[in-house]
Write a protein that holds these residues in place. Structure first.
Motif, PDB file in Angstrom:
ATOM      1  N   GLU A  12      51.544  62.571 104.141  1.00 22.30           N
ATOM      2  CA  GLU A  12      52.870  61.948 104.122  1.00 22.30           C
ATOM      3  C   GLU A  12      52.762  60.436 103.907  1.00 22.30           C
ATOM      4  OE1 GLU A  12      56.926  62.670 106.590  1.00 22.30           O
ATOM      5  OE2 GLU A  12      55.089  62.489 107.754  1.00 22.30           O
ATOM      6  N   LEU A  13      51.852  59.800 104.611  1.00 21.43           N
ATOM      7  CA  LEU A  13      51.672  58.356 104.481  1.00 21.43           C
ATOM      8  C   LEU A  13      51.207  57.973 103.081  1.00 21.43           C
ATOM      9  CD1 LEU A  13      49.952  57.656 107.921  1.00 21.43           C
ATOM     10  CD2 LEU A  13      52.246  56.914 107.218  1.00 21.43           C
ATOM     11  N   LEU A  14      50.279  58.746 102.525  1.00 20.70           N
ATOM     12  CA  LEU A  14      49.761  58.428 101.197  1.00 20.70           C
ATOM     13  C   LEU A  14      50.798  58.655 100.099  1.00 20.70           C
ATOM     14  CD1 LEU A  14      46.114  59.732 101.511  1.00 20.70           C
ATOM     15  CD2 LEU A  14      46.843  57.361 101.167  1.00 20.70           C
ATOM     16  N   GLN A  15      51.694  59.600 100.292  1.00 20.09           N
ATOM     17  CA  GLN A  15      52.768  59.769  99.313  1.00 20.09           C
ATOM     18  C   GLN A  15      53.689  58.559  99.309  1.00 20.09           C
ATOM     19  OE1 GLN A  15      53.878  64.142  98.034  1.00 20.09           O
ATOM     20  NE2 GLN A  15      54.538  63.770 100.118  1.00 20.09           N
ATOM     21  N   ARG A  53      47.997  57.325  91.764  1.00 21.29           N
ATOM     22  CA  ARG A  53      48.538  56.665  90.577  1.00 21.29           C
ATOM     23  C   ARG A  53      49.553  55.617  90.980  1.00 21.29           C
ATOM     24  NH1 ARG A  53      51.081  62.079  89.826  1.00 21.29           N
ATOM     25  NH2 ARG A  53      49.270  62.500  88.587  1.00 21.29           N
ATOM     26  N   ALA A  54      49.820  54.735  90.041  1.00 21.25           N
ATOM     27  CA  ALA A  54      50.839  53.709  90.262  1.00 21.25           C
ATOM     28  C   ALA A  54      52.154  54.198  89.665  1.00 21.25           C
ATOM     29  CB  ALA A  54      50.421  52.406  89.587  1.00 21.25           C
ATOM     30  N   LEU A  55      53.248  53.907  90.328  1.00 21.40           N
ATOM     31  CA  LEU A  55      54.566  54.197  89.787  1.00 21.40           C
ATOM     32  C   LEU A  55      55.016  52.963  89.016  1.00 21.40           C
ATOM     33  CD1 LEU A  55      56.212  55.902  92.895  1.00 21.40           C
ATOM     34  CD2 LEU A  55      55.313  56.994  90.839  1.00 21.40           C
ATOM     35  N   VAL A  56      54.988  53.066  87.710  1.00 20.53           N
ATOM     36  CA  VAL A  56      55.331  51.942  86.840  1.00 20.53           C
ATOM     37  C   VAL A  56      56.844  51.908  86.647  1.00 20.53           C
ATOM     38  CG1 VAL A  56      55.005  50.971  84.524  1.00 20.53           C
ATOM     39  CG2 VAL A  56      53.099  52.110  85.684  1.00 20.53           C
TER      40      VAL A  56
END
Length: 157
Positions: A12-15, A53-56
């Motif tokens: 949950e934290l990593l999401q 991944r990064a959310l661009v």
């Protein structure tokens, strides 16, 4: 895959923040940094964590238009289905593709710089007889209310 409360909390934290440090994660689950790192590696190994991944932002990506295309295939022969799915998986403009139930076979999310580019793309798909597309219904996204941010993580009883 057996996940305990600490594993589920880590997921949950990593999401929410894939860049959280092991130290911050360990404090949140009340374990040592070493034990937390071991859990993370185990979750990665077992496939509970598929990657990072990064959310661009759309602005940084050139503010593409987002289109949801409902696609019906002419027939469901395995060769046609596989060809279509390979094409969707390899198209950089296709940012999501799902098999769905109902009147259409697939829901395809497409991001293009312009509607003209989207039109060119779907015309190429329709002109390619090997894809076996019968029909495409286009739904243009007008506004995003909520974007996918991860799956709900179950809470242990």
């Amino acid at each position: 895959m057996e996940l305990d409360r600490a594993d589920l909390t880590l997921l949950e934290l990593l999401q929410r923040d894939g860049r959280a440090t092991v130290q911050a994660l360990s404090e949140a689950i009340h374990l040592s940094a070493r034990a937390t790192l071991n859990r993370l590696r185990k979750l990665e190994r077992e496939g509970a964590i598929e990657g990072y991944r990064a959310l661009v932002s759309r602005q940084a990506a050139g503010e593409p238009i987002s289109v949801f295309a409902e696609v019906a295939l002419k027939d469901q022969r395995q060769a046609n289905v596989q060809r279509f799915e390979r094409r969707m998986a390899s198209a950089k403009e296709v940012v999501g593709c799902w098999i769905i139930s109902g009147r259409y076979d697939y829901l395809v999310r497409v991001a293009c710089p312009t509607l003209d580019r989207y039109h060119q793309l779907i015309n190429a798909w329709l002109d390619d007889n090997t894809l076996g597309i019968e029909k495409i219904v286009t739904n243009i996204e007008l506004a995003t209310i909520k974007e996918f941010a991860g799956f709900p993580v179950p809470r242990p009883g």
